[in-house]
Design a protein around this motif. Structure first.
Motif, PDB file in Angstrom:
ATOM      1  N   TYR A 180      72.717  33.862  66.064  1.00  0.00           N
ATOM      2  CA  TYR A 180      72.102  33.572  64.618  1.00  0.00           C
ATOM      3  C   TYR A 180      71.696  34.127  63.222  1.00  0.00           C
ATOM      4  O   TYR A 180      72.250  34.792  63.170  1.00  0.00           O
ATOM      5  N   GLN A 185      66.439  12.957  54.163  1.00  0.00           N
ATOM      6  CA  GLN A 185      67.824  12.005  55.222  1.00  0.00           C
ATOM      7  C   GLN A 185      66.495  10.735  56.213  1.00  0.00           C
ATOM      8  O   GLN A 185      65.568   9.955  55.249  1.00  0.00           O
ATOM      9  N   ASP A 238      63.606  31.106  50.173  1.00  0.00           N
ATOM     10  CA  ASP A 238      63.569  31.402  51.782  1.00  0.00           C
ATOM     11  C   ASP A 238      62.663  32.079  52.668  1.00  0.00           C
ATOM     12  O   ASP A 238      61.529  31.558  53.046  1.00  0.00           O
ATOM     13  N   CYS A 251      67.790  16.735  59.489  1.00  0.00           N
ATOM     14  CA  CYS A 251      68.664  16.619  59.531  1.00  0.00           C
ATOM     15  C   CYS A 251      69.924  17.577  58.403  1.00  0.00           C
ATOM     16  O   CYS A 251      70.663  17.259  57.713  1.00  0.00           O
ATOM     17  N   GLY A 252      69.143  18.823  58.008  1.00  0.00           N
ATOM     18  CA  GLY A 252      70.143  19.830  57.450  1.00  0.00           C
ATOM     19  C   GLY A 252      69.770  19.343  55.782  1.00  0.00           C
ATOM     20  O   GLY A 252      70.561  19.527  55.187  1.00  0.00           O
ATOM     21  N   TYR A 294      68.610  20.776  53.672  1.00  0.00           N
ATOM     22  CA  TYR A 294      67.864  22.744  52.780  1.00  0.00           C
ATOM     23  C   TYR A 294      68.473  23.229  51.493  1.00  0.00           C
ATOM     24  O   TYR A 294      67.705  23.531  50.943  1.00  0.00           O
ATOM     25  N   LEU A 295      69.687  22.152  51.262  1.00  0.00           N
ATOM     26  CA  LEU A 295      70.204  22.793  49.611  1.00  0.00           C
ATOM     27  C   LEU A 295      69.688  22.215  48.274  1.00  0.00           C
ATOM     28  O   LEU A 295      69.588  22.802  48.252  1.00  0.00           O
ATOM     29  N   ARG A 296      69.131  20.312  48.999  1.00  0.00           N
ATOM     30  CA  ARG A 296      68.358  19.790  48.483  1.00  0.00           C
ATOM     31  C   ARG A 296      67.235  20.128  48.456  1.00  0.00           C
ATOM     32  O   ARG A 296      66.232  20.121  46.708  1.00  0.00           O
ATOM     33  N   ARG A 341      66.206  23.423  47.997  1.00  0.00           N
ATOM     34  CA  ARG A 341      66.267  24.457  47.086  1.00  0.00           C
ATOM     35  C   ARG A 341      66.092  23.945  46.262  1.00  0.00           C
ATOM     36  O   ARG A 341      65.435  24.899  44.705  1.00  0.00           O
ATOM     37  N   ILE A 359      78.628  33.760  56.533  1.00  0.00           N
ATOM     38  CA  ILE A 359      79.327  32.386  55.474  1.00  0.00           C
ATOM     39  C   ILE A 359      79.505  32.662  54.138  1.00  0.00           C
ATOM     40  O   ILE A 359      77.882  32.353  53.871  1.00  0.00           O
ATOM     41  N   LYS A 384      77.671  12.468  50.320  1.00  0.00           N
ATOM     42  CA  LYS A 384      78.120  13.865  50.652  1.00  0.00           C
ATOM     43  C   LYS A 384      76.176  14.353  50.723  1.00  0.00           C
ATOM     44  O   LYS A 384      76.544  15.436  51.908  1.00  0.00           O
ATOM     45  N   GLU A 443      77.210  17.543  53.320  1.00  0.00           N
ATOM     46  CA  GLU A 443      75.942  18.695  54.402  1.00  0.00           C
ATOM     47  C   GLU A 443      75.163  18.751  55.195  1.00  0.00           C
ATOM     48  O   GLU A 443      75.094  19.516  56.223  1.00  0.00           O
ATOM     49  N   GLY A 444      74.203  17.742  55.632  1.00  0.00           N
ATOM     50  CA  GLY A 444      73.890  17.437  56.828  1.00  0.00           C
ATOM     51  C   GLY A 444      73.886  18.029  58.122  1.00  0.00           C
ATOM     52  O   GLY A 444      74.012  18.430  59.365  1.00  0.00           O
ATOM     53  N   VAL A 495      75.167  21.885  58.736  1.00  0.00           N
ATOM     54  CA  VAL A 495      74.357  22.359  58.864  1.00  0.00           C
ATOM     55  C   VAL A 495      73.707  21.750  60.633  1.00  0.00           C
ATOM     56  O   VAL A 495      74.047  22.680  61.529  1.00  0.00           O
ATOM     57  N   ILE A 528      66.685  27.588  56.458  1.00  0.00           N
ATOM     58  CA  ILE A 528      66.964  26.977  54.851  1.00  0.00           C
ATOM     59  C   ILE A 528      67.834  28.586  54.259  1.00  0.00           C
ATOM     60  O   ILE A 528      68.479  28.165  53.739  1.00  0.00           O
ATOM     61  N   ASN A 529      67.226  29.488  55.117  1.00  0.00           N
ATOM     62  CA  ASN A 529      68.044  31.146  54.623  1.00  0.00           C
ATOM     63  C   ASN A 529      69.403  31.577  55.115  1.00  0.00           C
ATOM     64  O   ASN A 529      70.069  32.598  55.183  1.00  0.00           O
ATOM     65  N   ASP A 530      69.467  30.131  56.435  1.00  0.00           N
ATOM     66  CA  ASP A 530      71.022  30.866  56.637  1.00  0.00           C
ATOM     67  C   ASP A 530      71.722  29.686  56.626  1.00  0.00           C
ATOM     68  O   ASP A 530      73.161  29.406  56.574  1.00  0.00           O
ATOM     69  N   ILE A 531      71.728  28.768  55.727  1.00  0.00           N
ATOM     70  CA  ILE A 531      72.918  28.034  54.732  1.00  0.00           C
ATOM     71  C   ILE A 531      73.487  28.260  53.407  1.00  0.00           C
ATOM     72  O   ILE A 531      72.358  28.584  52.418  1.00  0.00           O
ATOM     73  N   PRO A 532      74.671  28.285  54.012  1.00  0.00           N
ATOM     74  CA  PRO A 532      75.322  28.837  52.591  1.00  0.00           C
ATOM     75  C   PRO A 532      75.365  27.175  51.664  1.00  0.00           C
ATOM     76  O   PRO A 532      75.884  26.207  52.003  1.00  0.00           O
ATOM     77  N   PRO A 533      76.005  27.640  51.271  1.00  0.00           N
ATOM     78  CA  PRO A 533      76.564  26.963  50.061  1.00  0.00           C
ATOM     79  C   PRO A 533      77.649  25.768  50.049  1.00  0.00           C
ATOM     80  O   PRO A 533      78.830  26.499  51.343  1.00  0.00           O
TER      81      PRO A 533
END
Lengths: 218, 158, 698
Positions: A12, B97, B125, B135-136, B138-140, B142, C586, C605, C609-610, C613, C644-649
């Motif tokens: 991906y 996290q 990015d 932990c993912g 990433y949105l936070r 940003r 996505i 939340k 989210e995590g 991912v 970070i560039n792979d993550i959708p809202p």
């Protein structure tokens, strides 16, 4: 150590990958190299050589040059987009570092943040060179996707080759970043010709007139 | 015994280190600053990012000999009191996290905001794709970078 | 229910200070979790590990509510391993809140009442005229007050009261609020102490070259080059227990991590790999497929008579789903400090399971259980891998051999190639539709059984995987059978975030989509028909509302999946479309979590989210590949993480209700992969039955 690169194409995470047509590399440095061994001095040799135009010889030599330039070791840093390529399969460089204005990367993703002055030991570690960078944004010197005709034309055009004249082009074959292609670090294949063979073909191509092969490859 | 001097967070450290030792291990084991993390050892994850002469280098592949004579800043030295705009934004949004990667994330984000005070999502990015967070968060990350940019601008505008 | 003892009045200075506040004095122990010093500082012990999931936040947030203290003023420290005092401390199965919240509420309330009683006694007033707030007890009529520090010594002497009424949810000041995490500050300035950051006096470092074939032994080794490396002190043969097997290796002990790692690279080891097969991935899956074709397996669950329906059906669906072996890939590679001191061993590290370590190491090293002292640090990720005993055991073995404290540091390569892994699974799903509904459903699954590694009986079905399969549909599928086809390899396997649900969810929620299509029903509607639990019905309504399911457009693909895991149900809807290059991308993820009673919505939340991912990586990129008995990928260069560039809202919603608390850290993961592949089917008509798949090639 001659091992085949084990980097597998990302699934991906390289979705934005440009399709590598055939691959290769060649680092055109913006600054002429100071490297010059006595024995191997292209400038000297070129100086002695008279320009003796021969389109057949020139085009023949370019076939060898082209093979090298389109090999991953050269092409990976001359991508069509603004992200360098990586590995023997020329996938988009993981983590998608960007060219930036001067070709040295952007923000926290500058080439030299990872790429040291020399190769880092180990498999899949960053190869190194003091000048590691891409061509700058205003002179991208794209190899990826170029036909022999297009690439030869581009290399001979000062407006597309980093404003190099014939002598500078000849010298460039021994630039340290060009030479880095022949010291690629563990797990990366070498260009298809030795550096000596490459240089010979390069100089022959140029000194015989720098002819471009016919537009439509046979 | 000491064979080289490192300037870390404006302090001189006289160290006895193999010149081939990565800066990461000199910072952690010899200087005793444990905020900079080991994640992969091959410049893939960004947990080890420190500033060297103001650039966000990966200390796991930077030999300590390259760092001698340069100014190194680690997460411990980024601000006086955990109050760099990036740190404050991270706190407001509760970004971490497990927290392990965030020393590196914060050091990378600080360089981004220095070079680009008002980054777009695409700029974020471009700057942050080198830092992995398992932990993912990433949105936070940003969101926090946008907030830090705002905070930085407010401070600048006095 | 956990056997929690409530009150220990011994002066305890047992836990290590992680947050350097009032490090000198925890004060008087009101109960195992709550200490208050004479200046009023409250220290709360976290009996569970903190690996990002928020136990370090949830435990104090629950206790502080009933104790009536301000959360921001509380000092939190990790308890040592002591299950007599704290009950089960194994931080796994998303269990911290759901198994302990009622007791924690009572513990806080009881401590508060004792403090109020102590104040009433001091003032010689009616207790009913007194109340507690913000770490003080007030006398309502006079306005007099004491801070808790002035009361704690007296309070600790009182008999704990019984039958205290707990607050109603509507009266909570802390619980249910998105309060900022107590560990954020120390995670933004580098002061949080992870296992790898811990140092003890005179500690040495060790790096171990372990047999790459997961179970092998050391035949011989040449350490002459390793010993010449500057800083290397010793080289020894070591072993560590992996369930009931042992793995051998050679440890290089040095005065820095780097020297130990260099020494390890200089070793020449000859391995003994006899006695087990050296398998490759292709062979493993070929065998699974074969056994699903030819064997019926062991019955895990049966209701109605599916066999007769299949026999008489004019048409049935019969498909196979595959999921890969997975590596945990915590950002903090495994590491552990051990200090063996003859009659005891003390251990520090990123540890999810202190109790198991005490059990295992005491048995292996022939020490009384209480002489195995286990200290938890912060964990740089856990995901189940750090709920294990191998790495502390190995550290203890090395410390004993060299008679010094030692930190064993695993390289990323060690961490990636040594397992244990989440087992790969294969599912054969068969189904019959009648009158637009499921008439019969049969599944056979083949894959390694984690329980077998835990000395479970081999003749029993695979409860570590079969459990939870199709659970939300049990009530409506009248003819159902779930069979486990036993399957073994020499590869050690274990739990991985969300355990059985992470693979089962993909199989049954993909098949549910295929059945819905066969029935000619909308996939969301089909689930509404077949999941009749009232809570799930509400969750479906919510999903439908927030995602705009009914208004989806022609060129968009929407996929839904709903799974149950550790007492919580999560539904997700993924939206996909094609970008200008024609590649599937996505666009959005909506998630709805029903975890019943909950503590901190922002933590929930963050966890969902995590999980999404992590689920993304697991769906589209990750698989541990074996070749000749060895794991191939050894670092992030080829085992690539989402970036970070792979993550959708991602939007996360939480259902509000008065139900029992469910898990939070894991249930958000399982629905993602099937929701994504269902969305891809909706967009492209291509059904993906094997993970991982390449999104760029769909």
């Amino acid at each position: 150590m001659k091992t085949k690169a084990a980097i597998k194409p990302s699934r991906y995470f390289h979705t934005k990958a440009l399709f590598a047509l055939s691959a290769m590399l060649f680092m055109i440095a913006a600054i002429a190299s100071s490297f010059r061994s006595k024995e191997d001095d292209p400038f000297k040799k070129a100086g002695k050589q008279t320009i003796n135009k021969d389109s057949i010889e020139s085009v023949k030599a370019f076939a060898s040059v082209y093979k090298v330039l389109m090999s991953p070791r050269c092409m990976n840093c001359h991508p069509a987009g603004d992200v360098p390529l990586q590995g023997d399969d020329s996938h988009l460089h993981t983590m998608l570092p960007k060219r930036g204005t001067d070709g040295t990367g952007v923000y926290a993703m500058k080439c030299a943040n990872c790429h040291q002055e020399t190769n880092t030991p180990g498999l899949h570690t960053p190869p190194g060179n003091p000048k590691w960078h891409l061509p700058p944004a205003d002179m991208k010197m794209v190899f990826q996707g170029k036909t022999p005709h297009e690439l030869a034309k581009q290399l001979m055009d000062p407006n597309q080759n980093g404003h190099k004249n014939l002598q500078q082009l000849i010298e460039h074959a021994s630039d340290t970043l060009v030479l880095a292609g022949w010291n690629p670090g563990e797990g990366r294949t070498l260009p298809p010709l030795s550096h000596k063979e490459f240089k010979k073909a390069w100089i022959t191509w140029l000194t015989k007139g720098g002819y471009a092969p016919a537009p439509k490859p046979q | 015994m000491a064979n080289l001097t490192l300037n870390i967070n404006n302090k001189e450290y006289r160290l006895d280190a193999d010149p081939q030792m990565p800066l990461l291990w000199a910072i952690r084991d010899l200087a005793g600053l444990k905020g900079t993390k080991y994640g992969c050892g091959v410049a893939q994850c960004g947990a080890c990012v420190v500033h060297m002469d103001s650039e966000a280098v990966r200390s796991c592949v930077t030999r300590v000999s390259r760092a001698a004579g340069k100014k190194i800043v680690t997460i411990e030295g980024l601000s006086e009191n955990n109050n760099h705009p990036v740190q404050q934004a991270w706190q407001q949004i509760d970004v971490p996290q497990c927290g392990y990667c965030h020393s590196g994330q914060i050091m990378s984000a600080a360089v981004l905001l220095r070079d680009n005070p008002n980054p777009s999502d695409a700029d974020i990015d471009d700057a942050m794709a080198g830092n992995i967070c398992r932990c993912g968060t990433y949105l936070r990350i940003r969101k926090a970078i946008h907030l830090a940019a705002e905070m930085q601008q407010k401070t600048a505008n006095g | 229910m956990l056997a929690l003892g409530y009150f220990w009045k011994a002066d305890a200075r047992e836990a290590e200070i992680i947050k350097a506040i009032d490090a000198d004095d925890f004060g008087v122990e009101l109960n195992a979790w709550v200490h208050i010093n004479t200046s009023g500082k409250v220290t709360i012990f976290s009996h569970r590990a903190e690996m990002g999931q928020g136990a370090y936040q949830a435990i104090p947030q629950i206790l502080a509510e009933e104790l009536e203290v301000n959360l921001s003023e509380v000092n939190v420290v990790f308890a040592k391993g002591d299950n007599k005092k704290y009950g089960n401390q194994v931080t796994g199965g998303s269990s911290t809140v759901r198994t302990a919240y009622k007791n924690l509420l009572k513990l806080g309330a009881t401590a508060r009442e004792m403090l109020i009683q102590a104040a009433a006694n001091k003032w010689n007033v009616l207790k009913t005229d007194c109340y507690a707030e913000g770490g003080h007890v007030y006398h309502r009529p006079s306005g007099k007050k004491f801070h808790y520090g002035e009361l704690v010594t007296e309070a600790a002497k009182l008999e704990p009261p019984k039958g205290i009424l707990l607050k109603k949810r509507t009266d909570y000041k802390l619980i249910g609020k998105p309060l900022p995490r107590l560990d954020t500050w120390i995670k933004t300035n580098g002061t949080a102490v992870f296992g790898l950051d811990k140092e003890i006096p005179d500690m040495l470092y060790a790096a171990v070259e372990r047999n790459p074939r997961l179970r092998g032994k050391v035949k011989s080794f040449d350490d002459s080059a390793a010993r010449r490396i500057r800083g290397v002190k010793d080289v020894i043969k070591v072993k560590m227990g992996v369930f009931s097997t042992y793995r051998e290796g050679v440890a290089v002990i040095a005065d820095s991590t780097w020297a130990a790692m260099q020494g390890k690279k200089a070793l020449k080891v000859v391995w003994d790999d006899s006695g087990f097969e050296h398998l490759s991935t292709d062979e493993i899956y070929k065998r699974m497929r074969e056994s699903l074709k030819t064997k019926e397996g062991l019955v895990f669950k049966k209701q109605g008579d599916p066999a007769i329906i299949f026999k008489n059906a004019a048409k049935k669906l019969d498909v196979i789903y595959e999921t890969p072996y997975q590596y945990h890939a915590c950002m903090e590679p495994l590491n552990c400090i051990a200090h063996y001191q003859g009659d005891k061993v003390e251990i520090w590290g990123p540890i999810q399971a202190p109790d198991w370590i005490q059990d295992f190491v005491s048995k292996e090293m022939n020490l009384p259980r209480e002489k195995v002292i286990v200290n938890m640090t912060f964990l740089g990720g856990g995901f189940g891998r750090k709920a294990f005993m191998d790495y502390p055991h190995e550290a203890a073995v090395i410390s004993k051999a060299i008679n010094a404290p030692v930190q064993v540091v695993w390289s990323r390569e060690d961490d990636a190639t040594q397992g244990p892994y989440r087992p790969g699974m294969m599912y054969r799903c068969e189904g019959v539709i009648k009158n637009g509904a499921i008439d019969a459903f049969k599944v056979k699954l083949a894959g390694q059984n984690n329980d077998h590694w835990r000395s479970g009986k081999k003749g029993e079905p695979n409860r570590s995987s079969s459990e939870g399969f199709l659970k939300p549909y049990y009530d409506t599928i009248k003819n159902l059978s779930i069979n486990d086809v036993p399957f073994e390899t020499p590869i050690p396997t274990m739990w991985w975030r969300s355990v059985y649900a992470s693979t089962n969810g993909f199989a049954y929620e993909s098949f549910m989509d295929e059945l819905a299509l066969e029935a000619g029903k909308d996939p969301l509607e089909f689930r509404r028909m077949h999941m009749q639990d009232e809570r799930v019905q509400k969750l479906i309504d919510k999903l439908e509302e927030v995602s705009g399911w009914k208004n989806r457009k022609q060129n968009e693909g929407y996929g839904v999946a709903i799974t149950e895991c550790f007492e919580s149900t999560v539904g997700q809807i993924v939206k996909v479309s094609r970008n200008t290059d024609g590649k599937v991308k996505i666009d959005h993820v909506w998630a709805v979590m029903d975890c019943g009673w909950y503590v901190n919505p922002d933590t929930i939340k963050a966890q969902v989210e995590g999980s999404i991912v992590m689920g993304l990586g697991a769906a589209v990129n990750h698989q541990v590949t074996f070749k000749d008995g060895k794991a191939v990928d050894n670092n992030f260069s080829t085992y690539q993480m989402p970036r970070i560039n792979d993550i959708p809202p991602i939007e996360v919603y939480i259902m509000d209700n008065e139900e029992e608390a469910g898990g939070v850290g894991e249930p958000g993961l399982p629905p993602f992969a099937p929701a994504l592949t269902n969305a891809i089917y909706d967009l492209t008509g291509k059904r993906i039955r094997k993970l991982p798949f390449n999104l760029a090639e769909v």
